[in-house]
Write a protein that holds these residues in place. Sequence first.
Motif, short mmCIF file in Angstrom:
data_model
loop_
_atom_site.label_atom_id
_atom_site.label_comp_id
_atom_site.label_asym_id
_atom_site.label_seq_id
_atom_site.Cartn_x
_atom_site.Cartn_y
_atom_site.Cartn_z
N ALA A 176 0.85 -1.20 0.00
CA ALA A 176 0.00 0.00 0.00
C ALA A 176 0.89 1.24 0.00
O ALA A 176 1.79 1.38 0.83
CB ALA A 176 -0.92 -0.02 1.21
N TRP A 177 0.59 2.16 -0.92
CA TRP A 177 1.48 3.28 -1.17
C TRP A 177 1.11 4.48 -0.30
O TRP A 177 -0.06 4.82 -0.13
CB TRP A 177 1.44 3.67 -2.64
CG TRP A 177 2.57 4.57 -3.06
CD1 TRP A 177 2.51 5.88 -3.41
CD2 TRP A 177 3.96 4.20 -3.14
NE1 TRP A 177 3.76 6.36 -3.73
CE2 TRP A 177 4.67 5.34 -3.56
CE3 TRP A 177 4.66 3.02 -2.91
CZ2 TRP A 177 6.05 5.35 -3.75
CZ3 TRP A 177 6.02 3.02 -3.10
CH2 TRP A 177 6.70 4.17 -3.51
N ASN A 178 2.14 5.15 0.24
CA ASN A 178 1.96 6.40 0.96
C ASN A 178 2.39 7.57 0.08
O ASN A 178 3.45 7.52 -0.55
CB ASN A 178 2.81 6.39 2.24
CG ASN A 178 2.17 5.62 3.38
OD1 ASN A 178 1.80 6.17 4.40
ND2 ASN A 178 2.02 4.32 3.19
N ARG A 179 1.61 8.63 0.09
CA ARG A 179 1.87 9.77 -0.82
C ARG A 179 3.25 10.38 -0.60
O ARG A 179 3.88 10.86 -1.54
CB ARG A 179 0.79 10.83 -0.66
CG ARG A 179 -0.53 10.50 -1.32
CD ARG A 179 -1.42 11.73 -1.42
NE ARG A 179 -1.78 12.24 -0.10
CZ ARG A 179 -2.90 11.97 0.54
NH1 ARG A 179 -3.78 11.15 -0.03
NH2 ARG A 179 -3.17 12.48 1.72
N GLU A 180 3.73 10.39 0.66
CA GLU A 180 5.01 11.03 0.92
C GLU A 180 6.17 10.32 0.23
O GLU A 180 7.25 10.90 0.06
CB GLU A 180 5.29 11.12 2.43
CG GLU A 180 5.24 9.81 3.17
CD GLU A 180 3.89 9.53 3.81
OE1 GLU A 180 3.85 8.87 4.87
OE2 GLU A 180 2.87 10.00 3.25
N TRP A 181 5.95 9.07 -0.18
CA TRP A 181 7.00 8.35 -0.88
C TRP A 181 7.18 8.82 -2.32
O TRP A 181 8.17 8.50 -2.97
CB TRP A 181 6.73 6.84 -0.85
CG TRP A 181 6.71 6.27 0.54
CD1 TRP A 181 7.32 6.77 1.65
CD2 TRP A 181 6.04 5.08 0.96
NE1 TRP A 181 7.07 5.97 2.75
CE2 TRP A 181 6.30 4.93 2.36
CE3 TRP A 181 5.26 4.12 0.32
CZ2 TRP A 181 5.79 3.85 3.11
CZ3 TRP A 181 4.76 3.05 1.07
CH2 TRP A 181 5.02 2.93 2.44
N ASP A 182 6.22 9.56 -2.82
CA ASP A 182 6.33 10.08 -4.19
C ASP A 182 7.55 10.95 -4.38
O ASP A 182 8.10 11.04 -5.49
CB ASP A 182 5.07 10.89 -4.56
CG ASP A 182 3.84 10.02 -4.71
OD1 ASP A 182 3.99 8.81 -4.96
OD2 ASP A 182 2.71 10.56 -4.57
N ALA A 183 7.98 11.61 -3.31
CA ALA A 183 9.11 12.55 -3.40
C ALA A 183 10.45 11.85 -3.42
O ALA A 183 11.49 12.50 -3.67
CB ALA A 183 9.05 13.55 -2.24
N LEU A 184 10.47 10.56 -3.15
CA LEU A 184 11.74 9.83 -3.13
C LEU A 184 12.29 9.68 -4.54
O LEU A 184 11.54 9.66 -5.52
CB LEU A 184 11.53 8.44 -2.51
CG LEU A 184 11.15 8.39 -1.03
CD1 LEU A 184 10.82 6.95 -0.63
CD2 LEU A 184 12.28 8.93 -0.18
N PRO A 185 13.61 9.53 -4.67
CA PRO A 185 14.17 9.24 -6.00
C PRO A 185 13.71 7.86 -6.46
O PRO A 185 13.22 7.04 -5.67
CB PRO A 185 15.69 9.28 -5.75
CG PRO A 185 15.85 9.04 -4.28
CD PRO A 185 14.65 9.66 -3.63
N ALA A 186 13.91 7.59 -7.74
CA ALA A 186 13.42 6.34 -8.32
C ALA A 186 13.94 5.12 -7.58
O ALA A 186 13.20 4.15 -7.33
CB ALA A 186 13.79 6.27 -9.79
N VAL A 187 15.22 5.15 -7.20
CA VAL A 187 15.80 4.00 -6.50
C VAL A 187 15.13 3.81 -5.14
O VAL A 187 14.84 2.68 -4.73
CB VAL A 187 17.32 4.18 -6.32
CG1 VAL A 187 17.90 3.06 -5.45
CG2 VAL A 187 18.01 4.19 -7.68
N GLY A 188 14.85 4.89 -4.44
CA GLY A 188 14.20 4.81 -3.14
C GLY A 188 12.78 4.26 -3.26
O GLY A 188 12.35 3.45 -2.43
N ARG A 189 12.06 4.73 -4.28
CA ARG A 189 10.70 4.21 -4.50
C ARG A 189 10.74 2.72 -4.82
O ARG A 189 9.91 1.94 -4.34
CB ARG A 189 10.01 4.95 -5.64
CG ARG A 189 9.72 6.42 -5.36
CD ARG A 189 8.69 6.98 -6.33
NE ARG A 189 9.03 6.76 -7.72
CZ ARG A 189 9.79 7.57 -8.44
NH1 ARG A 189 10.31 8.67 -7.89
NH2 ARG A 189 10.06 7.31 -9.72
N ALA A 190 11.73 2.31 -5.61
CA ALA A 190 11.84 0.90 -5.99
C ALA A 190 12.13 0.03 -4.78
O ALA A 190 11.63 -1.10 -4.68
CB ALA A 190 12.91 0.73 -7.05
N GLN A 191 12.93 0.53 -3.85
CA GLN A 191 13.24 -0.24 -2.65
C GLN A 191 11.98 -0.48 -1.82
O GLN A 191 11.79 -1.57 -1.26
CB GLN A 191 14.30 0.49 -1.83
CG GLN A 191 15.69 0.46 -2.45
CD GLN A 191 16.70 1.29 -1.66
OE1 GLN A 191 16.33 2.16 -0.86
NE2 GLN A 191 17.97 1.04 -1.90
#
Length: 547
Positions: free
Chosen positions: A345-360
């Motif tokens: 389940a996705w949290n909106r604050e994770w949108d600001a992470l770089p692509a690698v961070g989102r992928a992790q």
Amino acid sequence: MQREDINPFELGLERNPANHVALSPLSFLRRAAQVYPEYPSVIDGARRFTWRQTYARCRRLASALRQLGVGQGDTVAIMAPNVTAMMEAHFGVPMTGAVLNTLNVRLDAETLAFMLRHGEARVLITDREFSPVISRALALLDHKPVVIDIDDPECQGGELLGQMDYEALLATGDAQCAWELPADEWQAITLSYTSGTTGNPKGVVYHHRGAYLNALGNVLAWNMAAHPVYLWTLPMFHCNGWCFPWTIAAVAGTHVCLRRVEAKAIFAAIRDHGVSHFSGAPIVLNAMINAPDDIKVQVTDRIVECTTGGAAPPPTVIEGLESLGMNVTQVYGLTEVYGPTVSCAWNREWDALPAVGRAQIKAQQGVCYHIQEDLMVANPDTLTPCPMDGQTIGEVFMRGNAVMKGYLKNAEATAEAFAGGWFHTGDLGVLHPNGYLQIKDRSKDIVISGGENISTIEVEDVLYRHPAVLEAAVVARPDEKWGETPCAFVMLRAGTDASEAQLIAFCRQHLAHFKAPKAVVFGALPKTSTGKVQKFLLRERAKDLKK
């Protein structure tokens, strides 16, 4: 005034037909046909159907099966790719009170024969493409089911084995056939076989309540709006397509069938039919990313949602799909829990992470569906929960409404799976401080290749049949295309000789080809003082093998 030991909220407030109806996904089909009769239900090659037509065809199927003597407690098996008949069987068969058994199209004749025998299939609906393996399976049965052929014009080759084809069967049925919901939502709706790790496959039994709830769980976990267009890249035979045959009816969406799951066909469907959602194993995602640029489709007018299970997709795959306008969500589950019941389940604050961070983060399996009651990582012996520190590994346990009834005709395995009031997944993982699950290993040594489970013991048993093999152990080897493939470690008998190619060919003679090892390493096997093979060391060796 002293109160009697009677709960006033139970007195005179009993269940009755007006206030209590069994939950069943069959209700979704009736509603879709009533509310959205002319909306598209199925796109299958050149054929198109509306929800009114699909409801009529499913009722015809139920009526025709009844005329063949099918009723409550019977089993109807189906061997088919993602085609119209496969989707319709998910409704037409349970409308009779019978149980649907979807067969894995990649299996060998011996395994299929076991399933047909163990499940006591009364009718077998089979696609012409699979007639060679099905004919061999039928030859192994003393009591053969009634065979109905799917004679799909898009199928190349094969022969007809049955007494009539599927469309002829439907023609014998009544489009106004009366049907009823099950009297008890605990009634079985489907039978799926899982290989497990030892012995014959185990028959996982789903009930109507679980199918209903997990179908809605997919809607909630994916935030699906009404009328999605769902592309069938996930096999419908696998955990009943993760319950999506019923999910799409619940939201009156459109099934886009794919007989061949290939990158070109996937991108063409996304372009031509406005696909909004699809599910697939990592191998499907890899095929899409590595497809030639001239067949890729970049979606700009919408986000195409994708769920994937099994091995977590690497960051490069997630980034590649995002660049094409697709959003990947990691899910987790097993055949025993109706497919996925955990999602990231996705949290909106994770949108600001770089692509690698989102992928992790997306590599984490996540949290329970709304309809699955609980999940924990715990000590498998004491059921003591592990700390939520992202480090302490334990076994993954689940409980709730989306857990199987149990294993068919296997009370011992059922009791073992439910010991302590939890379903024992056999998978090892950690819980992060935010409660998100991440799978770390497979305690049962299952190899997940292309989204399919492969029992290492089953492969080892075949290797031991070879006259030159003294000892054998099979583990998972990471593979960029398939996620994992079987890797065999073999010690030969003194004075004998066998090559890697010979042993792989031998396995292919006795197993479905995808189960055969892709690599064989010769030498002594590492063991404990008690003689047990140390598979954790072999897994490390397999990782270090040259490609």
